[in-house]
Design a protein around this motif. Structure first.
Motif, PDB file in Angstrom:
ATOM      1  N   GLU A  84       0.837  -1.199   0.000  1.00  0.00           N
ATOM      2  CA  GLU A  84       0.000   0.000   0.000  1.00  0.00           C
ATOM      3  C   GLU A  84       0.870   1.247   0.000  1.00  0.00           C
ATOM      4  O   GLU A  84       1.847   1.333   0.734  1.00  0.00           O
ATOM      5  CB  GLU A  84      -0.859   0.047   1.261  1.00  0.00           C
ATOM      6  N   PHE A  85       0.457   2.187  -0.820  1.00  0.00           N
ATOM      7  CA  PHE A  85       1.175   3.454  -0.905  1.00  0.00           C
ATOM      8  C   PHE A  85       0.168   4.582  -0.712  1.00  0.00           C
ATOM      9  O   PHE A  85      -1.001   4.435  -1.072  1.00  0.00           O
ATOM     10  CB  PHE A  85       1.836   3.595  -2.274  1.00  0.00           C
ATOM     11  N   SER A  86       0.654   5.682  -0.139  1.00  0.00           N
ATOM     12  CA  SER A  86      -0.225   6.842  -0.010  1.00  0.00           C
ATOM     13  C   SER A  86       0.450   8.040  -0.621  1.00  0.00           C
ATOM     14  O   SER A  86       1.661   8.162  -0.595  1.00  0.00           O
ATOM     15  CB  SER A  86      -0.550   7.124   1.453  1.00  0.00           C
ATOM     16  N   LEU A  87      -0.391   8.899  -1.138  1.00  0.00           N
ATOM     17  CA  LEU A  87       0.123  10.036  -1.870  1.00  0.00           C
ATOM     18  C   LEU A  87      -0.703  11.243  -1.484  1.00  0.00           C
ATOM     19  O   LEU A  87      -1.924  11.169  -1.421  1.00  0.00           O
ATOM     20  CB  LEU A  87      -0.028   9.721  -3.357  1.00  0.00           C
ATOM     21  N   LEU A  88      -0.013  12.345  -1.219  1.00  0.00           N
ATOM     22  CA  LEU A  88      -0.672  13.537  -0.741  1.00  0.00           C
ATOM     23  C   LEU A  88      -0.500  14.644  -1.764  1.00  0.00           C
ATOM     24  O   LEU A  88       0.614  14.956  -2.155  1.00  0.00           O
ATOM     25  CB  LEU A  88       0.037  13.946   0.545  1.00  0.00           C
ATOM     26  N   LEU A  89      -1.601  15.224  -2.202  1.00  0.00           N
ATOM     27  CA  LEU A  89      -1.505  16.330  -3.149  1.00  0.00           C
ATOM     28  C   LEU A  89      -2.155  17.554  -2.537  1.00  0.00           C
ATOM     29  O   LEU A  89      -3.372  17.687  -2.542  1.00  0.00           O
ATOM     30  CB  LEU A  89      -2.198  15.966  -4.461  1.00  0.00           C
ATOM     31  N   PRO A  90      -1.365  18.438  -1.960  1.00  0.00           N
ATOM     32  CA  PRO A  90      -1.935  19.618  -1.334  1.00  0.00           C
ATOM     33  C   PRO A  90      -2.147  20.745  -2.330  1.00  0.00           C
ATOM     34  O   PRO A  90      -1.485  20.800  -3.358  1.00  0.00           O
ATOM     35  CB  PRO A  90      -0.876  20.017  -0.299  1.00  0.00           C
TER      36      PRO A  90
END
Ligand code: C2E
Ligand code: CA
Ligand code: CA
Length: 619
Positions: free
Chosen positions: A275-281
């Protein structure tokens, strides 16, 4: 936007506040012309490896701050958070999480020791190294500061070369610690801990600055199975390869949203095994999330070449937006997860935005899963049969068994709605075995009742096929029913074969040796090169329904169908066209030499006793 411009906006923001005690200083032209684009015009000088470390300075003397900052800029440092109001120190620390704090001891309102004490007792900032700036030579003060966890001391007035060395050593130690604590050793990506920490800060900033943020939760499809099949060391290599492609799928513009956060340039983390998480602010997070999700799926569509073989892996991506979908960290995480599960349910290899209706859907799904667990025992599964018809004579040549779940309350549930659940819940093995046995028994009963023998095809999902001893299960279903093997066909999808060539080849050969037949379902959707199929032991191809929909009017579909027909002929494979609904489609197939079809034009899938009547009538 360049780094500098973003800084510029940031200062404007702060200018608007009542007390202008905090400023984020950036290299300006007057001070020190050190930005990436200008480095080349500088005399040749190695770039400071800690240039992008965030240095916070708290000192009630603005002049000291100015002098220190100018000196450190000269040393190549680029990021500063400074305040001359010690009362604001904790707030900025928590929000900015600098890599090091230069802290004055003697200040009005709150002295440095008190701030140090608070830092060391703070859940999130206690690990930040603190260099104490003090003119005090008083041994007791130093002792007290060390007791409270000061990292090092610098005498005032500060000796520049000493400051440079102590700062560098401190940052090097911090970088090493961070790597161990916050990064995943396998992929080199930030780990879950880093991610959670960053997520918290990003949301805080987004809130303060009234911007958005998108969270993408990326889960590899069927990774466990792939891992079991290829072995764990190749599995590790696959994860590294995936991490690389995920990183390449992002562009700098995807994470330039919020000043400060973007500087961390670590929007992607490995938060679990697969599992990977990605944050796009930043504003426009929705659009950014859509394009990143698409790029990720596209980047995984090519196989990985590992240990001399092609390995395929896809991902399901759930996306939740802050503050639109959730107003706090936990809700945002939960919503991205719900969306991800829904993407899996929709067939995987896709992305899904969170939506309130999904909560219901996932609750529904949960209860369906619970009910599905007892379905075999409660004898709620049924097989319906769809005839395979000779395209010229209209005679029934065989049939395909299609599973249904007779739920009672919800009526007859179609397989698309419960097979994915069964796969995720590890029920597909049991259910598939039931279907296999039931189909063999029923076909044998028809023959025993005196009907001309036909073949029955049973669908087998990848998960079931790759489970322990599938070949043994086929053997025993045949033995127990007494059905001659040549009247059984195993239908499986193209992707199963391409993704696991060695295992499937061996197993398919074993099935053929038994005398049963092998058919490739949904053919044409799996991107396999036609030629590669030559190597596999196969008896039959089924042209996917999606191609039939365009036939005969859509030229592309027509071209694909005729190509597959020609191909099947060259390889000597029996060909079945699926989803034939109109007489035009049937005529097109007949003209082009396809031998057999299935579809609503002749009959929908029907219960066994109705099929018997149809067979009798068609003879
Ligand atoms: P499939 O193997 O491609 O099966 C063909 C599907 O197309 C069936 O849907 C069938 O009802 C439908 N169909 C047939 N003719 C036409 C037509 O002319 N027009 C249209 N629009 N549709 C047509 P069904 O029964 O809902 O099954 C869906 C899928 O569920 C199957 O696709 C198969 O992948 C899976 N499935 C069904 N039974 C089993 C099973 O026992 N085990 C496993 N693992 N999967 C199964
Ligand atoms: Ca099928
Ligand atoms: Ca099919």
């Amino acid at each position: 936007m360049t780094d500098r411009n973003r800084r510029g906006n940031d200062s404007e923001l702060n200018d608007g506040s009542a007390r202008n005690v905090h400023e984020i200083v950036s290299p300006t032209d007057e001070l020190a012309p050190i930005s990436n684009s200008e480095v080349s015009s500088q005399p040749i000088q190695a770039k400071n490896p800690f240039a992008s470390s965030a240095i916070m300075i708290v000192d009630d003397e603005p002049t000291t701050i100015e002098v220190l900052t100018m000196f450190l800029q000269g040393e190549g440092y680029e990021r500063f958070i400074t305040t001359s109001d010690p009362r604001e120190a904790m707030e900025w620390l928590e929000c900015e999480r600098p890599d090091v704090l230069l802290l004055d001891l003697m200040m009005p309102h709150i002295d440095g020791l008190e701030i140090l004490e608070r830092i060391r007792h703070h859940e999130h900032v206690s690990h930040i190294p603190v260099l104490i700036l003090t003119s005090s030579t008083d041994a007791e003060t130093k002792h007290r500061a060390l007791e409270l966890g000061a990292t090092d001391f610098l005498g005032k007035p500060v000796d520049p070369s000493e400051l440079a060395l102590r700062l560098r050593n401190t940052l090097a130690a911090k970088a090493y610690q961070d790597r161990l604590a916050f990064y995943d050793a396998l992929t080199g990506l930030p780990n879950r801990r880093f991610f959670m920490d960053q997520l918290g800060r990003t949301l805080l900033r987004a809130q303060v600055q009234s911007t958005e943020c998108a969270l993408l939760h990326i889960d590899l499809d069927r990774f466990q199975q792939i891992n079991d099949a290829i072995g764990h060391s190749v599995g590790d290599a696959l994860l590294r390869g995936v991490a690389e492609r995920l990183e390449l799928s992002m562009r700098p513009t995807d994470y330039l949203g919020i000043p400060g956060v973007s500087d961390e340039k670590e929007p992607l983390s490995r938060v679990g095994g697969d599992e990977f998480s990605l944050l796009l602010p930043g504003d426009g997070a929705l659009d950014a999330a859509t394009s990143v999700a698409r790029r990720i799926l596209a980047s995984l569509s090519e196989p990985f070449h590992l240990a001399g073989r092609d390995v395929f892996v896809t991902a399901s991506i759930g996306i939740a937006l802050f503050p639109g979908d959730a107003q706090n960290l936990n809700a945002l995480l939960a919503n991205a997860d719900v969306a991800m599960s829904y993407a899996k349910k929709r067939g995987r290899n896709t992305y899904q935005f969170y939506d309130h209706s999904l909560d219901e859907a996932s609750a529904d799904r949960l209860s369906l899963e619970t009910e599905l667990r007892g379905a075999v025992e409660r004898k709620e599964l049924r097989l319906h049969y769809q005839p395979k018809v000779d395209i010229r004579t209209g005679r029934i040549m065989g049939c395909e068994a299609l599973m249904r779940w007779d739920h009672g309350e919800l009526g007859m549930i179609p397989p698309d709605q419960f097979i994915p659940i069964a796969e995720d819940a590890d029920l597909i093995g049991e259910m598939g075995e039931w279907a296999l046995r039931a189909a063999c028994q029923e076909n044998k009963r028809w023959q025993d009742a005196g009907l001309p023998p036909i073949s029955v095809a049973v669908n087998v999902s990848a998960r079931q096929f790759l489970s322990d001893n599938f070949v043994g299960t086929v053997r025993s279903a045949l033995d127990d029913s007494g059905l001659e093997p040549r009247y059984l066909t195993i239908e499986m999808t193209e992707s199963l074969i391409i993704e696991n060539p060695a295992e499937t080849s061996r197993m398919l050969e074993a099935i053929q040796r038994m005398g049963a037949k092998v058919s490739i379902d949904d053919f044409g959707t799996g991107y396999s090169s036609l030629a590669s199929l030559k190597r596999f032991p196969i008896d039959e191809l089924k042209i996917d329904r999606s191609f039939m929909q365009g036939v005969p009017d859509d030229q592309d579909s027509a071209a694909i169908v005729t190509a597959i027909i020609a191909f099947a002929r060259v390889l000597g494979l029996f060909l079945v066209a699926e989803g034939v609904e109109t007489e035009e489609q049937r005529a097109f197939l007949a003209e082009n030499g396809c031998e057999c079809f299935q579809g609503y034009l002749f009959s929908r899938p029907i219960p066994g006793d109705e099929l018997l009547k149809l067979i009798a009538a068609s003879r």
